[in-house]
Design a protein around this motif. Structure first.
Motif, mmCIF file in Angstrom:
data_model
loop_
_atom_site.group_PDB
_atom_site.id
_atom_site.type_symbol
_atom_site.label_atom_id
_atom_site.label_comp_id
_atom_site.label_asym_id
_atom_site.label_seq_id
_atom_site.Cartn_x
_atom_site.Cartn_y
_atom_site.Cartn_z
ATOM 1 N N ASP A 194 54.973 32.231 101.185
ATOM 2 C CA ASP A 194 56.279 31.906 101.766
ATOM 3 C C ASP A 194 56.086 30.919 102.916
ATOM 4 O O ASP A 194 55.930 31.315 104.065
ATOM 5 N N ARG A 195 56.054 29.628 102.589
ATOM 6 C CA ARG A 195 55.865 28.566 103.585
ATOM 7 C C ARG A 195 54.564 28.767 104.370
ATOM 8 O O ARG A 195 54.493 28.501 105.556
ATOM 9 N N THR A 196 53.534 29.225 103.680
ATOM 10 C CA THR A 196 52.244 29.464 104.320
ATOM 11 C C THR A 196 51.232 28.413 103.883
ATOM 12 O O THR A 196 51.267 27.937 102.746
ATOM 13 N N ASP A 197 50.326 28.059 104.790
ATOM 14 C CA ASP A 197 49.167 27.234 104.426
ATOM 15 C C ASP A 197 47.954 28.090 104.110
ATOM 16 O O ASP A 197 47.015 27.607 103.475
ATOM 17 N N PHE A 198 47.961 29.346 104.552
ATOM 18 C CA PHE A 198 46.789 30.205 104.376
ATOM 19 C C PHE A 198 47.200 31.556 103.799
ATOM 20 O O PHE A 198 48.131 32.198 104.298
ATOM 21 N N ILE A 199 46.488 31.966 102.746
ATOM 22 C CA ILE A 199 46.571 33.337 102.244
ATOM 23 C C ILE A 199 45.175 33.917 102.419
ATOM 24 O O ILE A 199 44.271 33.680 101.619
ATOM 25 N N LEU A 200 45.007 34.656 103.498
ATOM 26 C CA LEU A 200 43.696 35.119 103.936
ATOM 27 C C LEU A 200 43.275 36.393 103.222
ATOM 28 O O LEU A 200 44.117 37.198 102.799
ATOM 29 N N SER A 201 41.961 36.579 103.107
ATOM 30 C CA SER A 201 41.476 37.906 102.727
ATOM 31 C C SER A 201 41.878 38.893 103.822
ATOM 32 O O SER A 201 42.147 38.514 104.963
ATOM 33 N N THR A 202 41.936 40.162 103.462
ATOM 34 C CA THR A 202 42.326 41.160 104.460
ATOM 35 C C THR A 202 41.384 41.130 105.655
ATOM 36 O O THR A 202 41.819 41.240 106.810
ATOM 37 N N ARG A 203 40.097 40.945 105.396
ATOM 38 C CA ARG A 203 39.127 40.895 106.491
ATOM 39 C C ARG A 203 39.361 39.661 107.371
ATOM 40 O O ARG A 203 39.272 39.737 108.598
ATOM 41 N N SER A 219 51.560 26.443 111.472
ATOM 42 C CA SER A 219 51.860 26.839 110.103
ATOM 43 C C SER A 219 52.145 28.339 110.080
ATOM 44 O O SER A 219 52.479 28.926 111.118
ATOM 45 N N ARG A 220 51.976 28.938 108.905
ATOM 46 C CA ARG A 220 52.116 30.377 108.739
ATOM 47 C C ARG A 220 50.977 30.888 107.858
ATOM 48 O O ARG A 220 50.400 30.129 107.078
ATOM 49 N N ALA A 221 50.673 32.167 107.992
ATOM 50 C CA ALA A 221 49.597 32.770 107.205
ATOM 51 C C ALA A 221 49.999 34.167 106.764
ATOM 52 O O ALA A 221 50.737 34.867 107.466
ATOM 53 N N THR A 222 49.501 34.556 105.599
ATOM 54 C CA THR A 222 49.657 35.916 105.109
ATOM 55 C C THR A 222 48.295 36.371 104.582
ATOM 56 O O THR A 222 47.280 35.724 104.842
ATOM 57 N N TYR A 223 48.249 37.465 103.847
ATOM 58 C CA TYR A 223 46.964 37.964 103.348
ATOM 59 C C TYR A 223 47.163 38.618 101.994
ATOM 60 O O TYR A 223 48.283 38.913 101.562
ATOM 61 N N TYR A 224 46.039 38.826 101.293
ATOM 62 C CA TYR A 224 46.071 39.525 100.011
ATOM 63 C C TYR A 224 45.107 40.688 100.058
ATOM 64 O O TYR A 224 44.094 40.660 100.776
ATOM 65 N N GLY A 225 45.403 41.716 99.309
ATOM 66 C CA GLY A 225 44.530 42.874 99.245
ATOM 67 C C GLY A 225 43.442 42.676 98.200
ATOM 68 O O GLY A 225 43.642 42.007 97.186
ATOM 69 N N ASN A 246 30.978 36.495 105.459
ATOM 70 C CA ASN A 246 31.278 37.912 105.656
ATOM 71 C C ASN A 246 32.628 38.302 105.051
ATOM 72 O O ASN A 246 33.290 39.238 105.516
ATOM 73 N N GLY A 247 33.033 37.584 104.021
ATOM 74 C CA GLY A 247 34.302 37.894 103.367
ATOM 75 C C GLY A 247 35.528 37.378 104.087
ATOM 76 O O GLY A 247 36.656 37.667 103.660
ATOM 77 N N GLU A 248 35.329 36.614 105.147
ATOM 78 C CA GLU A 248 36.467 36.044 105.886
ATOM 79 C C GLU A 248 36.794 34.690 105.265
ATOM 80 O O GLU A 248 36.286 33.641 105.661
ATOM 81 N N VAL A 249 37.623 34.747 104.225
ATOM 82 C CA VAL A 249 37.908 33.581 103.388
ATOM 83 C C VAL A 249 39.414 33.439 103.232
ATOM 84 O O VAL A 249 40.196 34.304 103.643
ATOM 85 N N THR A 250 39.823 32.360 102.566
ATOM 86 C CA THR A 250 41.253 32.108 102.425
ATOM 87 C C THR A 250 41.561 31.317 101.167
ATOM 88 O O THR A 250 40.737 30.531 100.695
ATOM 89 N N GLY A 251 42.749 31.546 100.645
ATOM 90 C CA GLY A 251 43.340 30.646 99.676
ATOM 91 C C GLY A 251 44.277 29.701 100.407
ATOM 92 O O GLY A 251 44.843 30.056 101.441
#
Length: 247
Positions: A102-111, A27-33, A56-61
């Protein structure tokens, strides 16, 4: 014919790369601030502050993996696929929100996104913005009992909303019932949104619950009765220990 055979072989090779390593999926992943690079307390799962700091804040949408909220609290191992920048282990993240990219399965926290990187390579990886990844479902392990939090929007004694926290293992919570003592029957609760289950005019007295859990592919579905009750004078915003671990 030779060209067709070569093309078909390439397709099989790419599939083997994505699916041959212990059922990893490409898949693909990005992150949010966010402040402190943690998660968000306003995520669609309804976790509140727990969704900001758990793991520890390592989470995802997620989008496709959200599954109308039943995917909330699931854990995934995510690895990016740039050998010079990405660690072999990748990150273990917890689903706390819904999000489309954008064609992502994961929008990760920055951490969480930075955890994908090799040592001292996080800044370079963050500069990519979006990366190719592979992922798989893994058990959540907290070492805590399952907690039932009375959601802040609850209004004693007229309206009760419950949020399960520290859901271990690989099960999804797909339904929740509350015991109606005067009728001697289980009363279904509504999935309000995310992983928030609610009911108007909840039963009086100590409250007992059961949850229906299922694996992601629904190959195993079962009810689990939680013997530890929420007290009759329950309060909004308070978490109650079920004395049970979902593993």
């Amino acid at each position: 014919m030779a060209c067709y055979s070569l093309f078909f072989s390439l397709i099989l090779l790419l599939a083997a790369v994505c699916y041959g390593q212990e059922a990893f999926v490409c898949s693909r992943a990005t992150y949010y601030g966010s402040p402190e690079c943690l998660g968000t307390a306003t995520g669609a799962c309804g976790f509140g502050e727990y969704g900001k700091t758990v793991n520890n804040g390592e989470v995802t949408g997620v989008s496709r993996l959200y599954r109308n909220g039943s995917g909330c609290g699931a854990c995934y191992q995510v690895r990016c696929r740039i050998p010079t920048h990405c660690s072999e282990e990748g990150a273990k993240v917890v689903v706390t929100d819904y999000g489309e990219g954008d064609r992502t399965d994961f929008i990760l926290s920055t951490r969480g996104y930075a955890k994908l990187a090799r040592p001292n390579m996080a800044a370079e990886l963050l500069a990519y913005g979006v990366v190719d990844v592979e992922y798989k479902r893994v058990p959540c392990r907290y070492g805590y009992n399952l907690l039932l939090k009375v959601h802040e929007n609850s209004k004693y004694p007229l309206y009760l909303a419950i949020v399960p926290l520290y859901k271990g293992g690989i099960y999804d919570i797909v339904a929740m019932d509350v015991w109606q003592e005067d009728c001697k029957e289980w009363r279904p609760m509504r999935r309000a949104y995310g992983t928030v289950f609610d009911t108007p005019n909840p039963p009086t007295g100590p409250l007992k619950f059961r949850i229906q859990v299922a694996t992601e592919a629904n190959t195993e579905v079962k009810w689990v009765q939680l013997t530890s009750a929420i007290p009759s004078d329950w309060k909004a915003g308070i978490s109650y220990d079920t004395a049970f671990q979902l593993n």
